[in-house]
Design an enzyme around this catalytic site. Structure first.
Site, mmCIF file in Angstrom:
data_model
loop_
_atom_site.group_PDB
_atom_site.id
_atom_site.type_symbol
_atom_site.label_atom_id
_atom_site.label_comp_id
_atom_site.label_asym_id
_atom_site.label_seq_id
_atom_site.Cartn_x
_atom_site.Cartn_y
_atom_site.Cartn_z
ATOM 1 N N SER A 128 81.437 72.738 5.632
ATOM 2 C CA SER A 128 80.190 73.406 5.967
ATOM 3 C C SER A 128 80.384 74.344 7.144
ATOM 4 C CB SER A 128 79.107 72.385 6.309
ATOM 5 O OG SER A 128 77.953 73.075 6.726
ATOM 6 N N LYS A 182 78.266 66.070 1.647
ATOM 7 C CA LYS A 182 78.074 67.515 1.787
ATOM 8 C C LYS A 182 76.843 67.971 1.008
ATOM 9 C CE LYS A 182 78.929 71.906 2.630
ATOM 10 N NZ LYS A 182 78.397 72.706 1.562
ATOM 11 N N HIS A 185 73.825 66.994 2.924
ATOM 12 C CA HIS A 185 73.741 67.938 4.049
ATOM 13 C C HIS A 185 73.002 69.208 3.615
ATOM 14 C CE1 HIS A 185 75.237 71.664 5.845
ATOM 15 N NE2 HIS A 185 75.343 71.019 6.986
ATOM 16 N N ASN A 186 73.379 69.737 2.475
ATOM 17 C CA ASN A 186 72.740 70.970 2.006
ATOM 18 C C ASN A 186 71.269 70.741 1.670
ATOM 19 O OD1 ASN A 186 75.416 71.808 2.138
ATOM 20 N ND2 ASN A 186 75.197 73.159 0.381
ATOM 21 N N GLU A 189 69.421 70.736 4.795
ATOM 22 C CA GLU A 189 69.338 72.123 5.254
ATOM 23 C C GLU A 189 68.157 72.849 4.589
ATOM 24 O OE1 GLU A 189 73.155 74.229 5.039
ATOM 25 O OE2 GLU A 189 72.080 75.920 4.159
#
Ligand code: 2AM
Length: 477
Positions: A128, A182, A185-186, A189
């Site tokens: 990232s 990941k 995480h996105n 976001e």
């Protein structure tokens, strides 16, 4: 062989990661790419890096010391499979293939099993931070075996972003754990950006702030609890004036948000796992809605409130919005961590959630002061059921919840959509509720489908004979 690490795929992300690797003490970096011109270009532009170029996968493998370690940086999907197959032809047992692309974690699980069957290690690694992060220090989320981590760990630690002296990388878990984290995480976001966008919308539409004034508000917020990369760039974006028209750029950008799909994956996976990530889902849906040009055009004249409620204390409202944003953000992150918890359970990963928060503190898009608090919350209580009950967040929610309700009320009365704020608040209130109307839903299900129910006062599974005499019978579980 002279190189200790190699990169396959030299588009921008791959080139930047290779340059980052080469810039660190002790690394000699082999590079290759399907199209030779990209290899030549990189070598020419960066003689200082001391790259070891190859024009075939066989030569590339021969240039690596053993255990050979190669990071694949190609387009996610078929290209990744093609490159893995090629590498497996020339690599030997004990070697390590790393996929640094944005792979779906289930693909990574499948690939890891197939590659491991050949005795070769396969590590799906979430990266990232975009192009800049790849070059200067990303947040890295590797999965794969502990054996692979032995070799790969020090290399990844050498290139990762650093937060408070610690590299933003950890061995997240086996096989697809890194790509799973990941993905979440996105998703987080997406939620974070949506909540910031709603805050901005309220400042403009309820208070009548100009983009420049809103920029000031965000800049001010960035000096407090909300300090983060996303708040910081929001202030910068809002301040930016379009050279062509002299208008604030935000007023000339088409209001249709794009997406590359990782937010949807987070929500699809959450649906499969049965984890409510409503904040993330609303953020994904808000982007979809913004891009539904025809439905929006057809709906433009639908009735709305006659007048927006007047706000007598603008400064107080700004502070309310700040608190609502903070509380909603806590909820969105808690939902993301719930998904990680559920994923770990389903896929058999040992994920240290405090470590996950720790490696998101620098290098990535959601980096924020806030992540220190999550890291500490899990360090204090590694088995925490939900982040919401960590003392530090109880305090935040206590301070914010009345303001949060006021903001959602004003938004609803004014007809300003706040799907992120209101979904987060609904989630919060549902969790707080002693009884949920799920009891009624269970009874309805029993009525039309004999789906049975359990009782609060006795063990067992029951069914009411709705179409008979409405007596209750014990049912098979
Ligand atoms: P290229 O330069 O030869 O196009 C991003 O597109 C990167 O993925 C580029 O380095 C690109 O190589 C590479 N890539 C895309 N498809 C590929 C494939 N099938 N095999 C190998 N590399 C591929």
């Amino acid at each position: 062989p002279t190189a200790n690490i190699g990169v396959v795929g030299l588009a921008v992300m791959g080139s930047n990661l290779a340059r980052n690797l080469a810039s660190r003490e002790g690394n000699v970096v082999a590079v290759t790419n399907r199209t030779d011109a990209k290899v030549d270009r990189l070598i020419e532009d960066h003689p200082e890096a001391g790259f070891v170029p190859s024009y075939s996968i066989a030569d590339f493998a021969a240039s690596l010391t053993t255990p050979r370690t190669a990071i694949i940086m190609v387009k996610a999907g078929r290209a990744t499979d093609a490159v893995i197959d090629e590498l497996c032809e020339v690599f030997e047992p004990g070697d390590i293939i790393v996929d640094g692309g944005n792979a779906l974690f289930t693909d990574t699980i499948r690939r890891e099993a197939a590659v491991r069957a050949k005795g070769i290690n396969f590590v799906g690694c979430g990266i990232s931070g975009g192009e800049e992060g790849a070059l200067r220090g990303p947040s890295l989320m590797p999965g794969g075996s502990a054996e692979a981590w032995q070799t790969l760990g020090p290399i990844l630690e050498s290139i990762a972003a650093v937060a408070q002296g610690e590299p933003c990388v950890t061995h997240v878990g086996t096989d697809g754990a890194g790509h799973f984290v990941k993905m979440v995480h996105n998703g987080i976001e997406y939620a974070d950006m949506q909540l910031i966008a709603e805050s901005y919308d309220l400042l403009r539409r309820v208070l009548g702030q100009t983009p420049e004034q809103a920029a000031e508000t965000f800049a001010e917020w960035n000096r407090g609890d909300l300090e983060s990369y996303l708040i910081e760039i929001t202030a910068e974006v809002l301040r930016h004036v379009d050279a062509d028209t002299g208008q604030p750029l935000v007023d000339v950008v088409l209001d249709a948000a794009g997406a590359k799909g990782t937010g949807s994956w987070t929500v699809q996976t959450a649906l499969d796992l049965g984890v409510p990530v409503s904040g993330i889902a609303e953020a994904v849906f808000a982007r979809s809605l913004s891009s539904q040009a025809d439905v929006r055009a057809a709906s433009r004249d639908l009735p709305g409130p006659a007048s927006a409620p007047a706000v007598d204390d603008p400064a107080g409202f700004v502070e309310d919005v700040r608190l609502a944003l903070y509380a909603s953000k806590v909820l969105a992150y808690a939902q993301g961590f719930d998904e990680i918890t559920a994923g770990a359970k389903t896929y058999g990963w040992q994920i240290d959630r405090g470590e996950v928060a720790r490696i998101w503190r620098a290098g990535c898009i959601i980096r924020a002061r806030f992540l220190d608090r999550i890291t500490e919350a899990y360090r204090d209580q590694p088995e925490l059921v939900t982040l919401l009950t960590a003392p530090v967040f109880v305090e935040v929610l206590e301070a914010a919840q009345q303001a949060w309700r006021r903001v959602v009320s004003v938004a609803v009365a004014a007809g300003v959509p706040v799907p992120g704020f209101s979904a987060a608040l609904a989630h919060y209130d549902a969790l707080r509720s002693e009884r949920l109307p799920a009891a009624l839903i269970q009874a309805q299900r029993d009525f039309f489908g004999a789906h049975t129910y359990r009782r609060t006062d006795r063990e067992g599974t029951f069914h009411t004979l709705w179409s008979g005499d409405r007596s209750e019978i014990a049912a098979e579980a």
